[in-house]
Design a protein around this motif. Structure first.
Motif, PDB file in Angstrom:
ATOM      1  N   LEU A 181      -9.441 -22.660  -7.488  1.00 41.61           N
ATOM      2  CA  LEU A 181      -8.713 -23.321  -6.418  1.00 41.61           C
ATOM      3  C   LEU A 181      -9.144 -22.768  -5.058  1.00 41.61           C
ATOM      4  CD1 LEU A 181      -6.999 -24.045  -8.935  1.00 41.61           C
ATOM      5  CD2 LEU A 181      -4.975 -23.880  -7.481  1.00 41.61           C
ATOM      6  N   GLU A 182      -8.956 -23.578  -4.028  1.00 45.76           N
ATOM      7  CA  GLU A 182      -9.154 -23.094  -2.663  1.00 45.76           C
ATOM      8  C   GLU A 182      -8.069 -22.070  -2.332  1.00 45.76           C
ATOM      9  OE1 GLU A 182     -11.671 -23.897  -0.801  1.00 45.76           O
ATOM     10  OE2 GLU A 182     -12.493 -25.435  -2.152  1.00 45.76           O
ATOM     11  N   ASP A 183      -8.361 -21.203  -1.351  1.00 48.46           N
ATOM     12  CA  ASP A 183      -7.394 -20.164  -0.986  1.00 48.46           C
ATOM     13  C   ASP A 183      -6.040 -20.750  -0.604  1.00 48.46           C
ATOM     14  OD1 ASP A 183      -9.284 -18.268  -1.473  1.00 48.46           O
ATOM     15  OD2 ASP A 183      -9.635 -17.720   0.625  1.00 48.46           O
ATOM     16  N   ALA A 184      -6.050 -21.856   0.130  1.00 53.72           N
ATOM     17  CA  ALA A 184      -4.785 -22.467   0.554  1.00 53.72           C
ATOM     18  C   ALA A 184      -3.998 -22.978  -0.648  1.00 53.72           C
ATOM     19  CB  ALA A 184      -5.058 -23.607   1.533  1.00 53.72           C
ATOM     20  N   GLU A 185      -4.709 -23.459  -1.670  1.00 55.65           N
ATOM     21  CA  GLU A 185      -4.043 -23.943  -2.874  1.00 55.65           C
ATOM     22  C   GLU A 185      -3.444 -22.778  -3.666  1.00 55.65           C
ATOM     23  OE1 GLU A 185      -6.719 -27.945  -3.794  1.00 55.65           O
ATOM     24  OE2 GLU A 185      -7.396 -26.000  -4.546  1.00 55.65           O
ATOM     25  N   VAL A 186      -4.194 -21.679  -3.768  1.00 59.07           N
ATOM     26  CA  VAL A 186      -3.655 -20.490  -4.450  1.00 59.07           C
ATOM     27  C   VAL A 186      -2.411 -19.999  -3.719  1.00 59.07           C
ATOM     28  CG1 VAL A 186      -4.112 -18.112  -5.150  1.00 59.07           C
ATOM     29  CG2 VAL A 186      -5.921 -19.830  -5.319  1.00 59.07           C
ATOM     30  N   ALA A 187      -2.481 -19.963  -2.389  1.00 60.17           N
ATOM     31  CA  ALA A 187      -1.325 -19.514  -1.598  1.00 60.17           C
ATOM     32  C   ALA A 187      -0.127 -20.420  -1.835  1.00 60.17           C
ATOM     33  CB  ALA A 187      -1.693 -19.475  -0.123  1.00 60.17           C
ATOM     34  N   SER A 188      -0.364 -21.709  -1.952  1.00 61.10           N
ATOM     35  CA  SER A 188       0.731 -22.651  -2.200  1.00 61.10           C
ATOM     36  C   SER A 188       1.430 -22.362  -3.521  1.00 61.10           C
ATOM     37  CB  SER A 188       0.197 -24.089  -2.189  1.00 61.10           C
ATOM     38  OG  SER A 188       1.214 -25.013  -2.523  1.00 61.10           O
ATOM     39  N   VAL A 189       0.630 -22.091  -4.562  1.00 61.31           N
ATOM     40  CA  VAL A 189       1.210 -21.755  -5.865  1.00 61.31           C
ATOM     41  C   VAL A 189       2.014 -20.462  -5.769  1.00 61.31           C
ATOM     42  CG1 VAL A 189       0.703 -21.119  -8.254  1.00 61.31           C
ATOM     43  CG2 VAL A 189      -0.589 -22.957  -7.153  1.00 61.31           C
ATOM     44  N   LEU A 190       1.452 -19.459  -5.108  1.00 56.45           N
ATOM     45  CA  LEU A 190       2.128 -18.168  -5.005  1.00 56.45           C
ATOM     46  C   LEU A 190       3.457 -18.287  -4.259  1.00 56.45           C
ATOM     47  CD1 LEU A 190      -0.905 -15.817  -4.215  1.00 56.45           C
ATOM     48  CD2 LEU A 190       0.235 -16.177  -6.394  1.00 56.45           C
ATOM     49  N   ARG A 191       3.483 -19.111  -3.233  1.00 55.17           N
ATOM     50  CA  ARG A 191       4.748 -19.278  -2.486  1.00 55.17           C
ATOM     51  C   ARG A 191       5.814 -19.948  -3.348  1.00 55.17           C
ATOM     52  NH1 ARG A 191       1.023 -21.074   1.677  1.00 55.17           N
ATOM     53  NH2 ARG A 191       0.613 -19.338   3.112  1.00 55.17           N
ATOM     54  N   GLN A 192       5.387 -20.839  -4.240  1.00 53.34           N
ATOM     55  CA  GLN A 192       6.347 -21.459  -5.146  1.00 53.34           C
ATOM     56  C   GLN A 192       6.916 -20.457  -6.139  1.00 53.34           C
ATOM     57  OE1 GLN A 192       5.307 -25.380  -6.914  1.00 53.34           O
ATOM     58  NE2 GLN A 192       3.465 -25.291  -5.669  1.00 53.34           N
ATOM     59  N   VAL A 193       6.037 -19.630  -6.688  1.00 54.47           N
ATOM     60  CA  VAL A 193       6.441 -18.714  -7.755  1.00 54.47           C
ATOM     61  C   VAL A 193       7.063 -17.434  -7.194  1.00 54.47           C
ATOM     62  CG1 VAL A 193       5.623 -17.392  -9.747  1.00 54.47           C
ATOM     63  CG2 VAL A 193       4.641 -19.629  -9.241  1.00 54.47           C
ATOM     64  N   LEU A 194       6.616 -17.010  -6.002  1.00 53.34           N
ATOM     65  CA  LEU A 194       7.093 -15.764  -5.391  1.00 53.34           C
ATOM     66  C   LEU A 194       7.718 -16.059  -4.034  1.00 53.34           C
ATOM     67  CD1 LEU A 194       3.886 -13.619  -6.108  1.00 53.34           C
ATOM     68  CD2 LEU A 194       5.994 -13.661  -7.465  1.00 53.34           C
ATOM     69  N   PRO A 195       8.862 -16.751  -4.021  1.00 54.82           N
ATOM     70  CA  PRO A 195       9.450 -17.164  -2.733  1.00 54.82           C
ATOM     71  C   PRO A 195       9.852 -15.990  -1.837  1.00 54.82           C
ATOM     72  CG  PRO A 195      10.996 -17.511  -4.535  1.00 54.82           C
ATOM     73  CD  PRO A 195       9.689 -17.175  -5.163  1.00 54.82           C
ATOM     74  N   GLU A 196      10.049 -14.801  -2.404  1.00 56.41           N
ATOM     75  CA  GLU A 196      10.457 -13.645  -1.608  1.00 56.41           C
ATOM     76  C   GLU A 196       9.270 -12.892  -1.019  1.00 56.41           C
ATOM     77  OE1 GLU A 196      13.660 -13.214  -1.044  1.00 56.41           O
ATOM     78  OE2 GLU A 196      14.023 -14.961  -2.330  1.00 56.41           O
ATOM     79  N   ARG A 218      -0.841 -11.947 -11.834  1.00 56.07           N
ATOM     80  CA  ARG A 218      -0.883 -10.706 -12.620  1.00 56.07           C
ATOM     81  C   ARG A 218      -0.862  -9.484 -11.714  1.00 56.07           C
ATOM     82  NH1 ARG A 218      -5.100 -13.157 -15.614  1.00 56.07           N
ATOM     83  NH2 ARG A 218      -6.609 -11.600 -14.896  1.00 56.07           N
ATOM     84  N   PHE A 219      -1.323  -9.638 -10.474  1.00 54.36           N
ATOM     85  CA  PHE A 219      -1.356  -8.529  -9.536  1.00 54.36           C
ATOM     86  C   PHE A 219      -0.056  -8.383  -8.742  1.00 54.36           C
ATOM     87  CE2 PHE A 219      -6.162  -9.344  -9.311  1.00 54.36           C
ATOM     88  CZ  PHE A 219      -6.420  -8.401 -10.295  1.00 54.36           C
ATOM     89  N   ALA A 220       0.837  -9.348  -8.850  1.00 53.26           N
ATOM     90  CA  ALA A 220       2.070  -9.322  -8.061  1.00 53.26           C
ATOM     91  C   ALA A 220       2.906  -8.099  -8.426  1.00 53.26           C
ATOM     92  CB  ALA A 220       2.878 -10.595  -8.292  1.00 53.26           C
ATOM     93  N   GLY A 221       3.494  -7.472  -7.409  1.00 51.46           N
ATOM     94  CA  GLY A 221       4.368  -6.325  -7.630  1.00 51.46           C
ATOM     95  C   GLY A 221       3.645  -5.025  -7.904  1.00 51.46           C
ATOM     96  N   LEU A 222       2.321  -4.989  -7.756  1.00 53.91           N
ATOM     97  CA  LEU A 222       1.541  -3.784  -8.065  1.00 53.91           C
ATOM     98  C   LEU A 222       1.011  -3.091  -6.806  1.00 53.91           C
ATOM     99  CD1 LEU A 222      -0.516  -5.030 -11.166  1.00 53.91           C
ATOM    100  CD2 LEU A 222       1.646  -3.763 -11.127  1.00 53.91           C
ATOM    101  N   ASP A 223       1.536  -3.469  -5.656  1.00 55.88           N
ATOM    102  CA  ASP A 223       1.110  -2.879  -4.386  1.00 55.88           C
ATOM    103  C   ASP A 223      -0.402  -2.939  -4.241  1.00 55.88           C
ATOM    104  OD1 ASP A 223       1.165  -1.640  -1.915  1.00 55.88           O
ATOM    105  OD2 ASP A 223       1.356   0.398  -2.734  1.00 55.88           O
ATOM    106  N   MET A 224      -0.935  -4.136  -4.419  1.00 56.16           N
ATOM    107  CA  MET A 224      -2.380  -4.302  -4.286  1.00 56.16           C
ATOM    108  C   MET A 224      -2.849  -4.039  -2.862  1.00 56.16           C
ATOM    109  SD  MET A 224      -3.702  -4.878  -7.198  1.00 56.16           S
ATOM    110  CE  MET A 224      -5.344  -5.358  -6.664  1.00 56.16           C
ATOM    111  N   ALA A 225      -1.951  -4.144  -1.892  1.00 59.60           N
ATOM    112  CA  ALA A 225      -2.349  -3.941  -0.496  1.00 59.60           C
ATOM    113  C   ALA A 225      -2.900  -2.534  -0.291  1.00 59.60           C
ATOM    114  CB  ALA A 225      -1.164  -4.198   0.427  1.00 59.60           C
ATOM    115  N   SER A 226      -2.262  -1.512  -0.887  1.00 61.66           N
ATOM    116  CA  SER A 226      -2.750  -0.144  -0.696  1.00 61.66           C
ATOM    117  C   SER A 226      -4.088   0.060  -1.404  1.00 61.66           C
ATOM    118  CB  SER A 226      -1.711   0.855  -1.207  1.00 61.66           C
ATOM    119  OG  SER A 226      -1.536   0.746  -2.604  1.00 61.66           O
TER     120      SER A 226
END
Length: 324
Positions: A181-196, A218-226
């Motif tokens: 998917l395009e990045d914008a499409e992936v972001a759209s899915v993530l916003r649906q599944v991870l509204p917070e 699969r990476f959600a909640g794992l502090d991938m930013a750090s």
């Protein structure tokens, strides 16, 4: 259920076939993992079974909420639908490890159903997720059904690596390709599944997902930013005093950090591939060499149960090569 996002051409092709006079009996739905193939197949099974009972429905639209066919499928009690996937090793612990393959015994459970007519309409659906997991004996047993399909039966076969399948299975199926998917499409899915989730977290997950919402989740909640920050520091500045690699090894080495460690091993090769796309000449060559080396070390770390801290330190050194 999230709204369908991406791969519109594939979705439209199947909807048009479903609305036509002759729907092919077997569909091979291929593409990278996490791009929505299984969700699409599940939705199409729902639409086919509902449309077969109620032709007034629009095959190009989702089944209305509260429809009786949808309710049966949600309750896993529809008599004309079968889902085959890898089963838990321990039936009493369904959330634990699953078997390595879909067995021939599971394929054989379909035969009594095929010996009778569909119960609720002229159609039944068998969804296999994924057919890549089907052991060889099961593949041969399934092939017989694909060669002589039971009346009214539609097979939906999800595959991440269709080149590994029996050529005779591929030849019996109509191919439906899913793309990253395009990045914008992936972001759209993530916003649906991870509204917070905040936009900074969404952006990090989009990069980590590399076109795959499933991988990103699969990476959600794992502090991938750090982890991303440290990888960027290694690639940009190197690590002459070992401080960054030591920090990463300390954070990802403990047993309690296993999910983050696994995410690190999966993310690093993709991170290096992204960097390689921005480079030329000798720097590009070194980035490609680093990508291959990191992929090998990560694979060995998983297969040989290597010490996590040591593996992280070694891979960090590979990433730091880019700074030269």
């Amino acid at each position: 259920m999230t709204a369908a996002v991406g791969n519109d051409a594939a979705r439209a092709a199947f909807a048009a076939a479903m609305a036509g006079d002759a729907l092919h009996h077997a569909w091979l739905i291929t593409g990278p993992e996490g791009t929505g193939k299984a969700s699409f197949a599940t939705d199409m099974a729902r639409r086919m079974l509902a449309y077969a009972v109620d032709p007034s429905l629009d095959p190009a639209a989702p089944v209305p909420a509260g429809h009786r066919i949808g309710a049966l499928l949600d309750a896993r009690s529809h008599p004309d639908f079968r889902l085959l996937t890898r089963l838990p090793k321990d039936a009493d612990k369904p959330d634990q490890d699953v078997a390595r393959s879909i067995t021939i015994a599971q394929i054989r459970t379909l035969q009594p159903m095929f010996a009778t007519k569909p119960s609720m309409s002229p159609r039944r659906v068998v969804l296999i997720d994924s057919i890549d997991d089907l052991e060889r004996g099961g593949a041969n047993a399934l092939l017989k059904n694909l060669e002589e399909p039971p009346a009214g039966t539609i097979f939906l076969l999800v595959s991440h690596a269709p080149g590994r399948l029996l050529p005779t299975i591929r030849s019996r199926c109509r191919l439906l390709r899913f793309s990253p998917l395009e990045d914008a499409e992936v972001a759209s899915v993530l916003r649906q599944v991870l509204p917070e989730a905040g936009e900074d977290e969404i952006a990090v997950l989009v990069r980590a997902g590399a076109g795959s919402p499933g991988k990103a989740l699969r990476f959600a909640g794992l502090d991938m930013a750090s982890i991303e920050r440290d990888l960027a520091l290694l690639a940009d500045r190197g690590d002459p005093d070992n401080a960054i690699r030591s920090r990463l090894a300390k954070a990802l080495g403990p047993k309690a950090a296993q999910p983050r460690y696994a995410a690190f091993l999966e993310r690093v090769p993709t991170f290096l591939a992204e960097r390689a796309h921005t480079l030329q000449g000798r720097a590009l060559r070194e980035a490609l060499d680093a990508h291959a080396a990191a992929r090998d070390v990560a694979g060995a770390a998983i297969g040989l149960s290597q010490d996590a801290g040591a593996a992280v330190f070694e891979i960090g050194g590979i990433v730091a090569r880019l700074a030269r």
